[in-house]
Design an enzyme around this catalytic site. Structure first.
Site: not given
Ligand SMILES: Nc1c(NC[C@H](O)[C@H](O)[C@H](O)CO)[nH]c(=O)[nH]c1=O
Ligand SMILES: CC(=O)[C@@H](O)COP(=O)(O)O
Length: 164
Positions: A31, A67, A89-90, A94, A97
């Site tokens: 991601w 993961e 990188c997270v 919106e 999550h």
């Molecule tokens: N939104 C982001 C994610 N989302 C995916 C989760 O990490 C995961 O793969 C999914 O929920 C399935 O288990 N991951 C990031 O690394 N960065 C993001 O911004």
């Molecule tokens: C951190 C996330 O999972 C995010 O990027 C997903 O975006 P949203 O919260 O708008 O579904």
């Protein structure tokens, strides 16, 4: 804010041991790949710069930061690594999550480190927006990948020293 005062990757003020004796795993989330690839490059080049051997660096991708915990566990289960670096990188979206992922991976990697008594380094950006992430993956605030690699070297030495 602290990050506005300095480049967070400035390590001129600290003594960094040689990485030559140690074996490193790197787990990197796919991601936000533009950012995580830059984190990986920073971490890898920093390990090499400080003496790590290419053959002693194992790198594996995982789908997302959530993961990283299971990726680190799988690597340490092999029993032949001195430290694992987790890179991700997270970026806030919106919904809530973001909060659940950040909490899960921070707590998860801590638990894996304790489970194996081995360093698992939290090299995960948790940002409000993409610009903050770009600034910390080779931009004006340095590269968290560099910082994660330095931390891994230091903690690998400490672990080997204390565990004998
Ligand atoms: N939104 C982001 C994610 N989302 C995916 C989760 O990490 C995961 O793969 C999914 O929920 C399935 O288990 N991951 C990031 O690394 N960065 C993001 O911004
Ligand atoms: C951190 C996330 O999972 C995010 O990027 C997903 O975006 P949203 O919260 O708008 O579904």
């Amino acid at each position: 804010m602290a990050s506005q005062l300095k480049n967070l990757s400035d390590f001129s003020h600290t003594v960094i041991p040689s990485a030559a004796p140690y074996r490193f795993g790197i787990v990197v989330a796919e991601w936000n790949a533009d950012v995580t690839r830059a984190l990986l490059e920073g971490a890898y080049q920093t390990l090499i710069k400080h003496g790590a051997k290419e053959e002693n660096i194992q790198t594996y991708p995982v789908p997302g930061s959530f993961e990283l915990t299971s990726g680190a566990d799988l690597l340490l289960k092999q029993g032949n690594l001195d430290a694992v670096i987790c890179l991700g990188c997270v970026i806030q979206g919106e919904t809530r999550h973001f909060d659940f992922i950040c909490d899960a991976v921070a707590n998860g990697v801590s638990n894996v480190a304790i489970k194996y008594s081995k360093p698992v380094i939290f090299g995960v950006l948790t940002t409000d927006n993409q610009q903050q992430a770009l600034d910390r993956s080779g931009g004006k605030h340095g590269n968290k990948g560099d910082e994660a690699a330095i931390t891994a070297i230091k903690m690998a030495e400490l672990t080997v020293t204390l565990n004998g």
